[in-house]
Design a protein around this motif. Structure first.
Motif, PDB file in Angstrom:
ATOM      1  N   SER A 183      13.737  18.258  -4.381  1.00 45.17           N
ATOM      2  CA  SER A 183      13.660  18.356  -5.824  1.00 45.17           C
ATOM      3  C   SER A 183      14.310  19.745  -6.550  1.00 45.17           C
ATOM      4  O   SER A 183      14.824  19.652  -7.554  1.00 45.17           O
ATOM      5  CB  SER A 183      12.170  18.507  -6.504  1.00 45.17           C
ATOM      6  OG  SER A 183      11.447  19.181  -6.119  1.00 45.17           O
ATOM      7  N   SER A 184      14.256  20.710  -5.769  1.00 42.40           N
ATOM      8  CA  SER A 184      14.928  22.198  -6.192  1.00 42.40           C
ATOM      9  C   SER A 184      16.241  22.010  -5.691  1.00 42.40           C
ATOM     10  O   SER A 184      16.970  22.934  -6.163  1.00 42.40           O
ATOM     11  CB  SER A 184      13.991  23.235  -5.640  1.00 42.40           C
ATOM     12  OG  SER A 184      14.123  23.137  -4.373  1.00 42.40           O
ATOM     13  N   MET A 185      16.917  21.081  -4.932  1.00 40.78           N
ATOM     14  CA  MET A 185      18.217  21.104  -4.489  1.00 40.78           C
ATOM     15  C   MET A 185      19.095  20.745  -5.411  1.00 40.78           C
ATOM     16  O   MET A 185      18.972  19.423  -6.027  1.00 40.78           O
ATOM     17  CB  MET A 185      18.575  20.588  -3.325  1.00 40.78           C
ATOM     18  CG  MET A 185      17.840  21.582  -1.865  1.00 40.78           C
ATOM     19  SD  MET A 185      17.577  20.653  -0.364  1.00 40.78           S
ATOM     20  CE  MET A 185      19.393  20.262  -0.163  1.00 40.78           C
ATOM     21  N   ARG A 186      20.376  21.347  -5.733  1.00 35.09           N
ATOM     22  CA  ARG A 186      21.453  20.496  -6.477  1.00 35.09           C
ATOM     23  C   ARG A 186      22.759  20.661  -5.987  1.00 35.09           C
ATOM     24  O   ARG A 186      23.011  21.515  -5.062  1.00 35.09           O
ATOM     25  CB  ARG A 186      21.519  21.707  -7.614  1.00 35.09           C
ATOM     26  CG  ARG A 186      20.534  21.482  -8.793  1.00 35.09           C
ATOM     27  CD  ARG A 186      20.240  20.323  -9.656  1.00 35.09           C
ATOM     28  NE  ARG A 186      18.915  20.384 -10.219  1.00 35.09           N
ATOM     29  CZ  ARG A 186      17.648  19.883  -9.802  1.00 35.09           C
ATOM     30  NH1 ARG A 186      17.526  19.500  -8.688  1.00 35.09           N
ATOM     31  NH2 ARG A 186      16.761  19.975 -10.920  1.00 35.09           N
ATOM     32  N   LEU A 187      23.381  19.687  -6.054  1.00 34.63           N
ATOM     33  CA  LEU A 187      24.870  19.663  -5.577  1.00 34.63           C
ATOM     34  C   LEU A 187      25.847  19.866  -6.598  1.00 34.63           C
ATOM     35  O   LEU A 187      25.945  19.352  -7.745  1.00 34.63           O
ATOM     36  CB  LEU A 187      25.151  18.004  -5.006  1.00 34.63           C
ATOM     37  CG  LEU A 187      24.743  17.653  -3.722  1.00 34.63           C
ATOM     38  CD1 LEU A 187      25.207  16.217  -3.565  1.00 34.63           C
ATOM     39  CD2 LEU A 187      25.296  18.792  -2.554  1.00 34.63           C
ATOM     40  N   VAL A 204      23.649  10.439  -1.594  1.00 36.39           N
ATOM     41  CA  VAL A 204      23.085  11.591  -2.023  1.00 36.39           C
ATOM     42  C   VAL A 204      22.813  11.808  -3.398  1.00 36.39           C
ATOM     43  O   VAL A 204      22.039  12.199  -4.032  1.00 36.39           O
ATOM     44  CB  VAL A 204      23.786  12.865  -1.171  1.00 36.39           C
ATOM     45  CG1 VAL A 204      23.012  14.122  -1.423  1.00 36.39           C
ATOM     46  CG2 VAL A 204      23.992  12.732   0.234  1.00 36.39           C
ATOM     47  N   MET A 205      24.235  11.371  -3.964  1.00 34.49           N
ATOM     48  CA  MET A 205      24.187  11.593  -5.346  1.00 34.49           C
ATOM     49  C   MET A 205      23.423  10.588  -6.437  1.00 34.49           C
ATOM     50  O   MET A 205      23.119  10.786  -7.487  1.00 34.49           O
ATOM     51  CB  MET A 205      25.630  11.692  -5.787  1.00 34.49           C
ATOM     52  CG  MET A 205      26.437  12.776  -5.390  1.00 34.49           C
ATOM     53  SD  MET A 205      28.246  12.625  -5.314  1.00 34.49           S
ATOM     54  CE  MET A 205      28.573  12.462  -7.045  1.00 34.49           C
ATOM     55  N   ASP A 206      23.155   9.358  -5.749  1.00 29.81           N
ATOM     56  CA  ASP A 206      22.529   8.345  -6.566  1.00 29.81           C
ATOM     57  C   ASP A 206      20.905   8.616  -6.290  1.00 29.81           C
ATOM     58  O   ASP A 206      20.551   9.819  -5.867  1.00 29.81           O
ATOM     59  CB  ASP A 206      22.653   6.951  -6.066  1.00 29.81           C
ATOM     60  CG  ASP A 206      22.432   6.522  -4.471  1.00 29.81           C
ATOM     61  OD1 ASP A 206      21.623   7.322  -4.258  1.00 29.81           O
ATOM     62  OD2 ASP A 206      22.969   5.450  -4.234  1.00 29.81           O
ATOM     63  N   ASP A 207      20.033   7.812  -6.738  1.00 30.74           N
ATOM     64  CA  ASP A 207      18.634   8.141  -6.880  1.00 30.74           C
ATOM     65  C   ASP A 207      17.749   7.998  -5.502  1.00 30.74           C
ATOM     66  O   ASP A 207      16.659   8.666  -5.450  1.00 30.74           O
ATOM     67  CB  ASP A 207      17.854   7.009  -7.832  1.00 30.74           C
ATOM     68  CG  ASP A 207      18.365   7.061  -9.053  1.00 30.74           C
ATOM     69  OD1 ASP A 207      18.770   8.244  -9.630  1.00 30.74           O
ATOM     70  OD2 ASP A 207      18.248   6.165  -9.924  1.00 30.74           O
ATOM     71  N   ASN A 208      18.590   7.807  -4.449  1.00 29.28           N
ATOM     72  CA  ASN A 208      17.852   7.609  -3.338  1.00 29.28           C
ATOM     73  C   ASN A 208      17.863   9.216  -2.772  1.00 29.28           C
ATOM     74  O   ASN A 208      16.794   9.590  -2.165  1.00 29.28           O
ATOM     75  CB  ASN A 208      18.778   6.860  -2.074  1.00 29.28           C
ATOM     76  CG  ASN A 208      18.997   5.413  -2.388  1.00 29.28           C
ATOM     77  OD1 ASN A 208      18.021   4.895  -3.033  1.00 29.28           O
ATOM     78  ND2 ASN A 208      20.213   4.806  -2.265  1.00 29.28           N
ATOM     79  N   LYS A 209      19.022  10.262  -2.961  1.00 24.43           N
ATOM     80  CA  LYS A 209      18.694  11.487  -2.626  1.00 24.43           C
ATOM     81  C   LYS A 209      18.681  11.662  -0.992  1.00 24.43           C
ATOM     82  O   LYS A 209      18.166  12.349  -0.712  1.00 24.43           O
ATOM     83  CB  LYS A 209      17.612  12.240  -3.301  1.00 24.43           C
ATOM     84  CG  LYS A 209      17.937  12.231  -4.818  1.00 24.43           C
ATOM     85  CD  LYS A 209      16.926  13.486  -5.354  1.00 24.43           C
ATOM     86  CE  LYS A 209      16.889  13.692  -6.807  1.00 24.43           C
ATOM     87  NZ  LYS A 209      15.908  14.920  -6.910  1.00 24.43           N
ATOM     88  N   VAL A 210      19.463  10.692  -0.426  1.00 22.01           N
ATOM     89  CA  VAL A 210      19.294  10.859   1.130  1.00 22.01           C
ATOM     90  C   VAL A 210      20.754  10.788   1.842  1.00 22.01           C
ATOM     91  O   VAL A 210      21.437  10.147   1.345  1.00 22.01           O
ATOM     92  CB  VAL A 210      18.556   9.675   1.549  1.00 22.01           C
ATOM     93  CG1 VAL A 210      18.577   9.673   3.032  1.00 22.01           C
ATOM     94  CG2 VAL A 210      17.065   9.658   1.225  1.00 22.01           C
ATOM     95  N   LEU A 211      21.043  11.899   2.604  1.00 21.29           N
ATOM     96  CA  LEU A 211      22.111  11.835   3.313  1.00 21.29           C
ATOM     97  C   LEU A 211      21.711  11.254   4.862  1.00 21.29           C
ATOM     98  O   LEU A 211      20.937  11.477   5.462  1.00 21.29           O
ATOM     99  CB  LEU A 211      22.570  13.148   3.543  1.00 21.29           C
ATOM    100  CG  LEU A 211      23.746  13.307   4.737  1.00 21.29           C
ATOM    101  CD1 LEU A 211      25.127  12.892   3.778  1.00 21.29           C
ATOM    102  CD2 LEU A 211      24.148  14.993   4.806  1.00 21.29           C
ATOM    103  N   THR A 212      22.669  10.199   5.137  1.00 23.11           N
ATOM    104  CA  THR A 212      22.344   9.174   6.187  1.00 23.11           C
ATOM    105  C   THR A 212      23.496   9.776   7.209  1.00 23.11           C
ATOM    106  O   THR A 212      24.570   9.532   6.895  1.00 23.11           O
ATOM    107  CB  THR A 212      22.270   7.723   6.218  1.00 23.11           C
ATOM    108  OG1 THR A 212      21.757   7.396   4.935  1.00 23.11           O
ATOM    109  CG2 THR A 212      21.947   7.141   7.281  1.00 23.11           C
TER     110      THR A 212
END
Length: 277
Positions: free
Chosen positions: A191-195, A172-180
């Motif tokens: 794009s508007s979400m931030r951790l 999630v934190m790298d450029d993929n931005k995907v939680l598997t």
């Protein structure tokens, strides 16, 4: 020079700042670039600070604007600092500033250490093979579904970092931005979400994790205890009481703290703020 200085200063410990600035001035001799400021944002931040009944300290406002600059370029940010250094208030101030600027911010607060890793990310029930959704995955899915909403959406993970759960967030934190998830479902970070991670140290985090996120380090010296005291004195009703309290705090507290620091040894390390409180 400005990029190097302003991007790295937020994550440097106070004692190392002169060394870092020395290195920068060796690279760029006789060059003095002022910090790029956003007057509109700073005015909005000052307004939020007064609405939250805090003290408009220059250092505090600087930290809030640094956080905003980090969030513009990174989708995950570690806000690091000891207890009582003002991490939560920095986040609250920026959130209030967004609200005042009519950006409709959304904030979800999760304590990742309060639940097990399975309860955080979801798991397949071993007997029935049924999928049980987790706290983080359901929050993330809910935020992704808000299509018409462009304002900043924050997931604040407030708790100590531990490899058990932070390593699952590397994708999630790298450029993929995907939680598997274990159910093969993929939830992407819009794009508007931030951790945001609100933590006291990064000792248990691997280099893989640290390199993936922006870091805002809040030094204990940035605010000190005096602004806490001022905010507390402001809550007192009688004018005479406020005046006397200010004099008494200035007279006794610094001397007492000095004595405690020099002559006493605490079994558990206590931050100055906690002693004053």
């Amino acid at each position: 020079m400005r990029a190097l200085r302003d991007f790295n200063l937020p994550k440097i410990v106070t004692s190392d700042v002169p060394i870092f600035l020395g290195l920068i001035s060796d690279l760029f001799p006789q060059l003095d670039v002022p910090r790029k400021r956003d007057p509109e944002l700073e005015t909005a931040v000052r307004q939020s600070v007064s609405e939250l009944h805090l003290q408009p300290e220059e250092n505090f406002i600087l930290k809030v604007t640094q956080l905003e600059e980090l969030l513009a370029v990174r989708h995950s940010v570690f806000v690091v600092g000891g207890a009582g250094t003002g991490k939560s208030q920095i986040l609250k101030t920026l959130h209030r500033t967004y609200a005042n600027l009519r950006m409709k911010p959304v904030w979800h607060d999760i304590n990742p250490k309060a639940v097990t890793t399975d309860e955080l990310f979801g798991y397949l029930h071993p007997a029935t093979r049924e999928w049980k959704d987790g706290l983080f995955s359901s929050t993330m899915r809910e935020l992704t579904r808000q299509v018409g909403h462009d304002g900043p959406k924050w997931i604040v993970l407030d708790g100590d970092i531990d490899p058990m759960w932070i390593e699952s967030l590397n994708t999630v934190m790298d450029d993929n931005k995907v939680l598997t998830l274990a159910s093969n479902e993929r939830i992407s970070l819009s794009s508007s979400m931030r951790l945001l991670f609100e933590i006291s140290h990064l000792r248990a985090a691997t280099p893989a994790t640290v390199s993936r996120a922006g870091i805002l380090y809040v030094n204990p010296q940035d605010l000190g205890w005096s602004s806490y005291v001022t905010s507390w004195i402001d809550t007192r009703l009688a004018q005479s009481e406020r005046a006397n309290l200010t004099i008494l705090f200035d007279k006794y507290v610094p001397y007492c703290l000095e004595q405690v620091r020099c002559n006493l040894k605490t079994i558990t390390p206590i931050p100055e703020n906690s002693m004053v409180q």
